[in-house]
Design an enzyme around this catalytic site. Structure first.
Site, PDB file in Angstrom:
ATOM      1  N   PHE A   1       0.800  -1.239   0.000  1.00  0.00           N
ATOM      2  CA  PHE A   1       0.000   0.000   0.000  1.00  0.00           C
ATOM      3  C   PHE A   1       0.829   1.283   0.000  1.00  0.00           C
ATOM      4  O   PHE A   1       0.425   2.267   0.586  1.00  0.00           O
ATOM      5  CB  PHE A   1      -0.986   0.016   1.181  1.00  0.00           C
ATOM      6  N   HIS A   2       1.961   1.295  -0.723  1.00  0.00           N
ATOM      7  CA  HIS A   2       2.816   2.480  -0.722  1.00  0.00           C
ATOM      8  C   HIS A   2       3.143   2.989  -2.125  1.00  0.00           C
ATOM      9  O   HIS A   2       4.304   3.320  -2.401  1.00  0.00           O
ATOM     10  CB  HIS A   2       4.119   2.182   0.026  1.00  0.00           C
ATOM     11  N   PRO A   3       2.181   3.079  -3.062  1.00  0.00           N
ATOM     12  CA  PRO A   3       2.516   3.615  -4.387  1.00  0.00           C
ATOM     13  C   PRO A   3       3.013   5.056  -4.284  1.00  0.00           C
ATOM     14  O   PRO A   3       2.472   5.852  -3.517  1.00  0.00           O
ATOM     15  CB  PRO A   3       1.204   3.519  -5.165  1.00  0.00           C
TER      16      PRO A   3
END
Length: 541
Positions: free
Chosen positions: A474-476
Site C-alpha cells: 500500500f505504498h505507491p
C-alpha cells in the site's frame, strides 16, 4: 461556486488534511478542500481492527485493481486506497515509520534542495505528538498522536529474540538514530482509537469560517488559463461544479489520482494525451511514470500455542473478551490493529556472505493473526504472519489515463520484480524470515510453515511464490516526482514545471520511495510545503 479562494486543495488524505488545516490557520486565507469520498463517520475507520472492514468497503475505498503484471504471472493486484476524509490514513495499518535518514539525503543529492534529512526532521518533529514526550528526534506538541503498543505479546517477544539470534539487534525506536533492529511498532493511535490525518489536523480546523470542506466532490480536472492554474472542476451530487482561486491549486490526490488529474488537464506525455483527444497544454513526459511500490510477501505459520488473534476470534467468548478489553481498558487487538512488531534488516548477501546494502533493505510486519491476504478472513488454526517487503525497489511502473473520462480509473502497471536486484532481494527477505522462524527462541512457537510451505525448497521456488502470491503493501509513490532534470514533473518546491500556481503535494512527489511506511513522510511533506507556499507568496510582488 461564485466565491474565490486563495487555495484549493484536491484530496483530503494524509497530505491534503495537513495543507487545509495549516493554510487556514491564517484567517485572511480562504481555503477550499475537496474530497471525493464521504465524511469519516464509519466506526470501522476509528477502531484500529476495523482495517479488515475498510479494506473492502467501496464506500470508503477506491478498491483499485492494477493492470495484469507480466512479472507476476499476469495477475491483477488489488490496490486499496482511502476514499474518505483522511484518505488512506483512515484505512491504513497505523504504523508510524519515517524512513531512513539516507532516503532524504539521497533526495537532496539528486538536486532536491531543502529535502535532506536534517532539513525534513524539524517537520517530522513538528507534526508529532509522541506518547514518549519530546525526547531526542521526537516531538510532543504536534497534531499527530503517536503511541506505543502497551501490552507485550509472547509471540512478538519470541520474534524479537529470534531476530537477535540471527544478528538483528533489538530496538525500541525505528525512528531513532538507527532504523535497523527488531521491536514493537509505534502506531498513530490514541487511547485505543485511530488518529487519521482528518482527526489530527482537519477536525480541529473545521470550525474556521475561512475553511470550506466539500465531501462527495470528485475532481475531474484543473482549470487553466494559458499556463496558469486558476481553479478546479469536480462532480458532486451528479452536478458538475467548479471553483476558482487567486493563489494556488494544490493536488494532494495521491500517487494514482494526482497524475491522472494532470493528464486529464493536458499536462503529461503528448502521445498519451493525443490518443485520448486531450489538447496538450504542457509537454510533461514524466507525469505518471516512475511508479514505485513495496511488494509484500506474506509467510504464514501455524502456531503451537493458542495465543494468536485467530484463536480469540474463533469463539464467541474470545470475541467478547476482545470487546471488553477494548471497552474497559482501550487495549488488546481491537486497539492495535493488525501488525504489532517487526524489524528492519539487511537481507541480501554478496558472494562473500556479507550484506550488500549498508542500511536495511527489508522490512518485516509481524501479525499475531493469519489470513490469505491483508484484511481477509482469519484462518481456522492458530496462525501468525511474517510479511516482508523490499525497501528500495529498482522496478518502475506507470499510471496512465484510459480515456478522457475523468471518472474512469486510470491504468496502473506496477511492474513488480522487473529487475534482478528486486528478485534477489525478495527471495533474500523470505530466507531471512525462515531463519528467524527457525531460531531457537521462535522454534517452539512454529508448528509448520503454511505458506510458502516445505515444497518451496530453493530460490527458484521462492521466487515463483513471490510471483504467484506477492501483493502491495500500500505504498505507491513517485508518479509526479520532483527533481532538477528535464524529466522531473515538479521542481524541489513541489511546483509543476511549466505551469504557474499549481503544486503536487503527496507521495507522488517522492523521487524515490522511502524505506518504510509512507503516511508519516506524506504528513511531513505537507508540513514543509506549507512553509514553501507561504515563503513563495511573500516573494511575489
Amino acid at each position: 461556486m461564485s466565491e474565490v479562494f486563495d487555495h484549493i486543495v484536491v484530496g483530503a488524505g494524509s497530505a491534503g488534511c495537513v495543507l487545509a488545516a495549516r493554510l487556514s490557520e491564517d484567517p485572511g486565507t480562504r481555503v477550499l478542500l475537496l474530497e471525493a469520498g464521504p465524511p469519516d463517520r464509519s466506526p470501522w475507520i476509528h477502531l484500529p481492527i476495523g482495517y479488515g472492514k475498510t479494506m473492502w468497503s467501496p464506500e470508503l475505498n477506491w478498491c483499485y485493481q492494477t493492470d495484469p503484471d507480466p512479472n507476476m504471472n499476469g495477475r491483477r493486484i488489488y490496490w486499496p486506497r482511502g476514499k474518505t476524509l483522511g484518505g488512506s490514513s483512515s484505512i491504513n495499518g497505523l504504523i508510524y515509520i519515517r524512513g531512513q535518514q539516507e532516503d532524504y539525503d539521497h533526495w537532496a543529492a539528486l538536486g532536491n534542495t531543502g529535502w535532506s534529512y536534517d532539513e525534513v526532521l524539524p517537520y517530522f518533529v513538528k507534526s508529532e505528538n509522541n506518547q514518549r514526550g519530546a525526547i531526542a528526534l521526537h516531538g510532543d506538541a504536534g497534531p499527530l498522536r503517536v503511541s506505543d503498543i502497551g501490552a507485550r505479546h509472547e509471540l512478538i517477544e519470541a520474534f524479537i529474540a529470534g531476530a537477535g539470534e540471527i544478528g538483528v539487534p533489538a530496538t525500541s525506536d525505528f525512528n531513532g538514530a538507527r532504523q535497523e533492529g527488531a521491536g514493537y511498532y509505534q502506531l498513530t493511535t490514541h487511547r485505543g482509537l485511530r488518529v487519521s490525518a482528518a482527526k489530527a489536523y482537519l477536525k480541529p480546523a473545521r470550525g474556521r469560517p475561512n475553511l470550506r470542506v466539500e465531501t462527495g466532490a470528485f475532481a475531474s480536472g484543473v482549470l487553466l488559463e494559458g499556463r496558469r492554474a486558476v481553479g478546479v472542476r469536480w462532480r458532486q451530487d451528479g452536478i458538475l461544479r467548479e471553483a476558482r482561486c487567486r493563489g494556488e491549486v494544490l493536488l494532494a490526490a495521491g500517487a494514482l489520482q494526482s497524475p491522472q488529474l494532470l493528464q486529464l488537464s493536458g499536462i503529461g506525455p503528448p502521445a498519451l494525451l493525443a490518443e485520448h483527444g486531450i489538447p496538450v497544454v504542457h509537454d510533461a513526459p514524466g507525469v505518471g511514470e516512475n511508479l514505485q511500490d513495496h511488494l509484500q510477501i506474506r509467510l504464514i505459520y501455524e502456531c503451537t500455542k493458542p495465543i494468536t488473534t485467530n484463536d480469540q476470534l474463533r469463539t464467541w467468548w474470545g470475541q467478547t473478551r476482545l470487546g471488553l478489553q477494548w471497552l474497559l481498558a482501550r487495549s488488546g487487538p481491537l486497539a492495535v490493529g493488525i501488525n504489532q512488531g517487526g524489524c528492519f534488516l539487511r537481507a541480501l548477501r554478496g558472494p562473500d556472505g556479507l550484506p550488500v546494502a549498508t542500511t536495511p533493505d527489508i522490512q518485516f510486519h509481524v501479525a499475531t493473526l493469519s489470513a490469505d491476504m491483508a484484511g481477509g478472513k482469519v484462518h481456522p488454526f492458530s496462525g501468525f504472519t511474517m510479511s516482508v517487503c523490499q525497501l528500495r525497489p529498482e522496478s518502475r511502473g506507470r499510471v496512465r489515463i484510459r480515456s478522457a473520462d475523468p471518472f474512469e480509473p486510470p491504468s496502473m502497471q506496477p511492474n513488480y520484480l522487473a529487475t534482478e536486484l528486486d528478485r534477489r532481494t525478495a527471495v533474500a527477505g523470505m530466507q531471512a524470515a525462515r531463519a528467524i522462524a527457525a531460531a531457537p527462541s521462535m522454534r517452539p512457537y512454529v508448528r509448520r510453515e503454511v505458506k510458502p510451505g516445505p515444497d518451496a525448497a530453493d530460490e527458484a521456488a521462492l521466487l515463483a511464490f513471490c510471483r504467484d502470491n506477492g501483493a502491495t503493501i500500500f505504498h505507491p509513490s513517485g508518479t509526479c516526482r520532483m527533481g532538477v532534470d528535464a524529466a522531473a514533473v515538479l521542481d524541489p518546491r513541489l511546483r509543476v514545471r511549466g505551469i504557474a500556481a499549481l503544486r503536487v503535494i503527496d507521495c507522488s512527489a517522492m523521487p524515490t520511495l522511502v524505506s518504510g511506511n509512507t503516511h508519516a513522510p506524506a504528513v511531513m511533506m505537507a508540513e514543509k510545503a506549507v512553509d514553501m507556499i507561504r515563503e513563495d507568496a511573500r516573494r511575489r510582488p
